[in-house]
Design a protein around this motif. Structure first.
Motif, mmCIF file in Angstrom:
data_model
loop_
_atom_site.group_PDB
_atom_site.id
_atom_site.type_symbol
_atom_site.label_atom_id
_atom_site.label_comp_id
_atom_site.label_asym_id
_atom_site.label_seq_id
_atom_site.Cartn_x
_atom_site.Cartn_y
_atom_site.Cartn_z
ATOM 1 N N ASN A 1 44.965 31.814 32.545
ATOM 2 C CA ASN A 1 45.688 31.935 31.279
ATOM 3 C C ASN A 1 45.013 31.102 30.197
ATOM 4 O OD1 ASN A 1 47.610 32.744 29.490
ATOM 5 N ND2 ASN A 1 49.098 31.191 30.079
ATOM 6 N N TYR B 1 40.046 40.903 32.183
ATOM 7 C CA TYR B 1 40.951 42.025 31.963
ATOM 8 C C TYR B 1 40.427 43.395 32.386
ATOM 9 C CZ TYR B 1 42.612 38.457 28.633
ATOM 10 O OH TYR B 1 43.023 37.296 28.047
ATOM 11 N N GLN C 1 46.649 40.520 26.034
ATOM 12 C CA GLN C 1 47.731 39.920 26.815
ATOM 13 C C GLN C 1 49.103 40.383 26.316
ATOM 14 O OE1 GLN C 1 47.477 35.710 27.508
ATOM 15 N NE2 GLN C 1 45.366 35.816 28.235
ATOM 16 N N VAL D 1 50.677 41.968 32.655
ATOM 17 C CA VAL D 1 49.458 41.158 32.745
ATOM 18 C C VAL D 1 49.177 40.842 34.205
ATOM 19 C CG1 VAL D 1 48.332 39.023 32.000
ATOM 20 C CG2 VAL D 1 49.978 40.141 30.494
ATOM 21 N N THR E 1 42.580 31.351 26.545
ATOM 22 C CA THR E 1 42.230 32.241 25.413
ATOM 23 C C THR E 1 41.182 31.595 24.538
ATOM 24 O OG1 THR E 1 44.078 31.329 24.154
ATOM 25 C CG2 THR E 1 44.474 33.362 25.358
ATOM 26 N N HIS F 1 41.823 38.322 23.004
ATOM 27 C CA HIS F 1 42.615 37.806 24.125
ATOM 28 C C HIS F 1 44.107 38.026 23.881
ATOM 29 C CE1 HIS F 1 39.899 35.719 26.916
ATOM 30 N NE2 HIS F 1 39.176 35.351 25.876
#
Length: 446
Positions: free
Chosen positions: A443, A231, A158, A437, A445, A154
């Motif tokens: 948001n 992603y 990012q 991003v 992780t 992650h």
């Protein structure tokens, strides 16, 4: 009213530069040094590009197994090889693999940004966390816990994407008349530090014409589903049946929606193995030539598991006996068991059944160009795949056969465009422009 047909995306998977069949490297027309011969690799890239294929995909491993005795199955270094190929191609996309376990975000962001610029916006990144003990040993590490492996993944993604966004288009270009090289207001540090990795930034180079590389991620299970949904532009999987593929594709489309994205933001890519002949029999004979007698015991053991009956070497080129046929039992552990049994009942010999590709590790077809086109069309229309990564059984002839024979059929049917749709990988794969991003993702992780 003209109905617009959604085009299937097609690329070529190139790892060892021989082919998906274990004996492809032994064929007369194959260069046994293809794995280190960049001229040979560039030749294949140009064949793929001449056929309008969308990308070259390079899987990777960063180790050799202990007690290694086989052939080299992976590139010597995808970034180095892709760089050489980029200089000799103009349109085809280039997707190397880089592990998030061993590479720092700044290195990934910088190398891929440079590749994306010199190629004119044609680069992708297959994002993988490593899991093999041998790989970690090569970097002086032990295999981490799953939570740490994905926690690092992650952060690496990012921060890499944040670095790609650290140089905005608004920075402009050098202007010799005004004496202003760049507007540094739009080139700023990111100053991100996570638990595992960090970077100050900014990058040293501007965005490419596509913004930044597309992200390809494997169809991992469990902990890998959520980051892929967050992603990935493309998911690559290895389902063996249409039903399995439809199910997998839906899992990741749903994961994208759960992350605040649209389901169509994720393209589902599957590996596909093929071999082509002018007739079905010619295609089978071509595959039979790749089989070697020293492999027969192992290959027949595997086939016996698919059929549920023992097959001996004395039976290899004759149709199964009535006793064999009456005892055939489908093996639920092998998705190609049903296909093997059907072929046995149709009167094919064990060697012919193997030649149909039932022992291949990916779905596929051995037959005429029409057979291959029909197969791809069926998967595409069943919404089992948006993209196909071709795993040619023998690269030295199968790739050019596909380009010369299958692509025209798909174009005639409206499933492939005539030439390239755009100049960048994003344009050719119908993936939106992106810098930095994606602001829509959650948001998190975990």
């Amino acid at each position: 009213i003209i109905m617009k047909i959604r085009h299937m995306s097609i690329g070529i998977a190139m790892s060892d530069f021989y082919g998906n069949h274990k004996n492809a490297w032994r064929s007369e027309q194959t260069d046994p040094l293809a794995y280190i011969n960049i001229e040979e690799q560039i030749k294949y890239a140009k064949i793929a590009e001449n056929g309008g294929l969308d990308y070259i995909f390079m899987p990777d491993r960063v180790f050799l197994h202990t007690g290694f005795t086989g052939i080299i199955n992976f590139p010597i270094d995808p970034i180095v090889q892709i760089s050489a190929i980029a200089a000799h191609t103009k349109h085809i996309g280039l997707i190397p693999t880089l592990s998030t376990s061993f590479n720092e975000p700044y290195t990934i962001a910088r190398q891929l940004r440079a590749l994306d610029l010199i190629s004119g916006g044609r680069v992708g990144w297959q994002v993988v966390p490593s899991f093999e003990p041998e790989a970690f040993a090569n970097y002086g590490q032990n295999v981490p816990k799953s939570s740490d492996k994905y926690g690092r993944l992650h952060e690496v993604i990012q921060i890499t994407q944040a670095l790609w966004g650290s140089w905005k288009k608004e920075a402009g270009e050098p202007n010799q008349n005004t004496g202003v090289f760049l507007n540094s207001e739009y080139i700023q540090p990111i100053n991100l530090q996570g638990k595992y990795v960090g970077a100050r930034g900014p990058l040293q180079a501007p965005p490419s014409p596509q913004g930044q590389p597309i992200l390809v991620m494997p169809a991992a299970s469990n902990s890998g589903i959520k980051p892929a949904g967050m992603y990935a532009d493309t998911i690559i999987g290895m389902p063996n049946t249409i039903e399995e593929s439809v199910h997998l594709r839906e899992i990741f489309r749903s994961a994208a929606q759960e992350s605040g994205r649209n389901a169509d933001d994720i393209k589902f890519m599957v590996f596909f193995t093929f071999g082509i002949g002018k007739t079905h029999r010619e295609a089978l004979n071509r595959r039979r030539e790749m089989e070697s007698s020293e492999d027969f015991p192992e290959r027949l053991r595997h086939l016996s598991m698919l059929l549920g009956v023992p097959i001996s070497e004395t039976d290899i080129d004759e149709p199964l006996t009535s006793i064999h046929l009456s005892n055939l039992r489908q093996n639920p552990q092998f998705s190609k068991s049903a296909q093997a049994i059907r072929l046995a009942k149709e009167g094919y010999s064990p060697l012919d059944i193997i030649a149909h590709g039932v022992l291949d590790n990916t779905p596929g077809v051995v037959g005429t160009a029409e057979d291959v086109a029909d197969y791809l069309q069926e998967w595409f229309e069943s919404e089992a795949a948006d993209s196909f990564a071709l795993a040619a059984d023998r690269l030295s002839d199968a790739l050019s056969d596909f380009v010369d024979q299958v692509i025209p059929i798909l174009q005639k049917r409206g499933f492939r465009p005539e030439g390239y749709m755009g100049n960048t990988l994003r344009e050719n794969m119908n993936i939106d422009y992106q810098i930095g991003v994606d602001p829509r993702i959650l948001n998190e992780t975990e």
